[in-house]
Design an enzyme around this catalytic site. Sequence first.
Site, PDB file in Angstrom:
ATOM      1  N   CYS A  59      66.555  45.319  54.040  1.00 13.87           N
ATOM      2  CA  CYS A  59      67.951  44.941  54.228  1.00 13.87           C
ATOM      3  C   CYS A  59      68.687  46.113  54.871  1.00 13.87           C
ATOM      4  O   CYS A  59      68.153  47.213  54.988  1.00 13.87           O
ATOM      5  CB  CYS A  59      68.616  44.587  52.901  1.00 13.87           C
ATOM      6  SG  CYS A  59      67.868  43.181  52.051  1.00 13.87           S
ATOM      7  N   ARG A  83      70.977  40.960  54.911  1.00 15.80           N
ATOM      8  CA  ARG A  83      69.935  40.664  53.925  1.00 15.80           C
ATOM      9  C   ARG A  83      68.677  40.064  54.534  1.00 15.80           C
ATOM     10  O   ARG A  83      68.748  39.137  55.341  1.00 15.80           O
ATOM     11  CB  ARG A  83      70.493  39.695  52.877  1.00 15.80           C
ATOM     12  CG  ARG A  83      69.531  39.405  51.731  1.00 15.80           C
ATOM     13  CD  ARG A  83      70.115  38.364  50.803  1.00 15.80           C
ATOM     14  NE  ARG A  83      69.213  38.094  49.674  1.00 15.80           N
ATOM     15  CZ  ARG A  83      69.214  36.966  48.983  1.00 15.80           C
ATOM     16  NH1 ARG A  83      70.069  36.004  49.295  1.00 15.80           N
ATOM     17  NH2 ARG A  83      68.369  36.796  47.980  1.00 15.80           N
ATOM     18  N   ASN A  93      69.263  47.845  49.255  1.00 16.43           N
ATOM     19  CA  ASN A  93      68.137  47.601  50.159  1.00 16.43           C
ATOM     20  C   ASN A  93      66.860  47.988  49.434  1.00 16.43           C
ATOM     21  O   ASN A  93      66.721  49.131  48.993  1.00 16.43           O
ATOM     22  CB  ASN A  93      68.299  48.447  51.428  1.00 16.43           C
ATOM     23  CG  ASN A  93      67.034  48.473  52.280  1.00 16.43           C
ATOM     24  OD1 ASN A  93      66.289  47.503  52.331  1.00 16.43           O
ATOM     25  ND2 ASN A  93      66.800  49.588  52.940  1.00 16.43           N
ATOM     26  N   GLY A  94      65.929  47.053  49.291  1.00 18.29           N
ATOM     27  CA  GLY A  94      64.668  47.422  48.673  1.00 18.29           C
ATOM     28  C   GLY A  94      64.132  46.362  47.747  1.00 18.29           C
ATOM     29  O   GLY A  94      64.487  45.179  47.826  1.00 18.29           O
TER      30      GLY A  94
END
Length: 390
Positions: free
Chosen positions: A2, A53, A79-80
Amino acid sequence: MCGLTGFILKNDRNSQFVEQIISSMTKTLTHRGPDDYGIWVDKYNKVALGHTRLSIQDISKNGFQPMHSSSSRYSIIYNGEIYNHLEIRKTLEEISSYEISWNGHSDTETLLMAIQTWGLKKTLCKLNGMFAFALFDNYEKKLFLARDSFGEKPLYYGVSGEDFIFGSELKALKEFDNFQNKVCKLALCEYLTYGYIPAPMCIYENIFKLKPGHFIEVDISSNNFLFSEPEKYWGITDLIPKNDDNFFKNDKDAIESLDSVLKSAITNQMISDVPVGAFLSGGVDSSSIVALMQEDRMDRVKTFTIGFDERGYDESKYAKQIANHLNTDHNEFIVTANQAQSIIPDLPMIFDEPFSDSSQIPTFFISQVAREKVTVSLSGDAGDEIFGGY
């Protein structure tokens, strides 16, 4: 993958103008997150957050970001992937004095609830995953930036003029209003020495990379943007045994332990609501990962490799041998010299900073090929660092 970005303004700006800036910054990260887009502006605190996303866990709208905690205290862009988020979620349910009402099953929501329950630093120490996130605490008027233990996910931050800015990639920061940060000469020297710019340095002055296993705090309550020195919450040296009693007694014990750890890590990383594949070079690292992915699976793992026209550089035959042995659904793409040269003009835009690793060209092509069939792909990267080479 993301994309996240945002800023804190020193002085008031027109609210419509602020939304235009955060929107422009966020749109530069669409390639990181093509499935959804969201921005949030707190005009009272002059904070803006933007997110793009790539949906992996909970692909519904319940995973939309920026996401706000049930208490309205925290807002997050993330993000992740948190591999142990289901375990954390279960623990939170067990210790909570009330029944938690979850909106969905995304790891973002789990992360928010954990921070609301335990606080930031204690939560960071419980996470097993790859991540970078920005968290705004509306009660204490603080912004926190955090990065995973090994720095798998990127995060840049710093100041432009009098304003604080951050993002997954430098191209987002460059879209900030009147960004004029000069090239950092010391960082350029580091690049010419090492072939890359090591953290916490960045190619631009007053911009930094957040180091792996660290977080920073930006206090905006006094409007002075006092951001702390990065604080370490995890380090590899913390895991090194302090005495010989903790070492393995023989090779058999070490091999069995390694096998167990690798199986656990790969099983966790294959938890996804979208298709998962693997990059396969034919080397020890990627071959081991694919073997463990394929073990005890009825369906065939999708594997991807890049080959070259020039036989002296082509190692695709080794990947094919491994794929045939493991019976994977193998996909091979042969890159010509002209194709390799055609991507060179785009490399500065892809990597944002000077970067001399020769693997960047094949990495681009194999990612492009894999994306046609899967959303997530495992690889053997970091095997050399963990095992000291072969």
